[in-house]
Design an enzyme around this catalytic site. Sequence first.
Site, mmCIF file in Angstrom:
data_model
loop_
_atom_site.group_PDB
_atom_site.id
_atom_site.type_symbol
_atom_site.label_atom_id
_atom_site.label_comp_id
_atom_site.label_asym_id
_atom_site.label_seq_id
_atom_site.Cartn_x
_atom_site.Cartn_y
_atom_site.Cartn_z
ATOM 1 C CD GLU A 28 -2.748 -1.350 2.433
ATOM 2 O OE1 GLU A 28 -2.724 -0.424 3.265
ATOM 3 O OE2 GLU A 28 -3.442 -2.378 2.573
ATOM 4 C CD GLU A 135 -4.950 -7.717 2.314
ATOM 5 O OE1 GLU A 135 -5.808 -6.921 2.739
ATOM 6 O OE2 GLU A 135 -3.733 -7.437 2.261
#
Length: 222
Positions: A28, A135
Amino acid sequence: MLSRSKEHISTVVNRYKGIIYAWDVVNEAISDKPDEFNRNSLFFHICGESFIEKAFEYAHAADPDALLFYNDYHETNPVKRRKIIEMIRKLRLKGLPFHGVGLQAHWSIYEPTRSQLEETLKDFSTLGIDMQITELDISIYTKDAPASAYTEDMEAKQTEQYKNCFETFRKYNKEISAVTFWNVSDRSSWLDYFPVKGRKNYPLLFDKELQPKKAFHAVTSF
């Protein structure tokens, strides 16, 4: 900071060397803001983009045989996707040990559409590197929707969304090496009571009693 980063990566990777085959080396690092490229994290504030490059160097030095990934979310958003792809291309041009991209799949029964997912996977496949879906869970709510019962209509939409996702994944089975879920059953999920207090979610393939849901059969029967 780079010294601490190197020590941390070396310690963790060496502990699991020969056991863990792949690492999410940087996570991220790209901003969600359309007019901002890098997320203004403390890592970026202190070291600039070099912290990304160094992390891959340190991980490769610790285990030359491990596969090294960059992982991010909102990759179905065209603007953020272009930035992620640009960053990956720059890293590869520099000859860094870089093997794949993890596409976080915290999605919902409303998005992404099949065409949005198809476009996303098509764009990333042009990089010629490994892709993994990471995820994965499919919320029954839009982000800020109030809590409600898990209705038959929601279940049907969730089943269809899982079916659409996996049909699209299978179209790219030469590029996608793995799909990882973000937990196993609706008994417990990070989406429970987040971001809306008191709102239970039901985003996975097994229910609270660990029994397979209709979505499970939609994924496994093809």
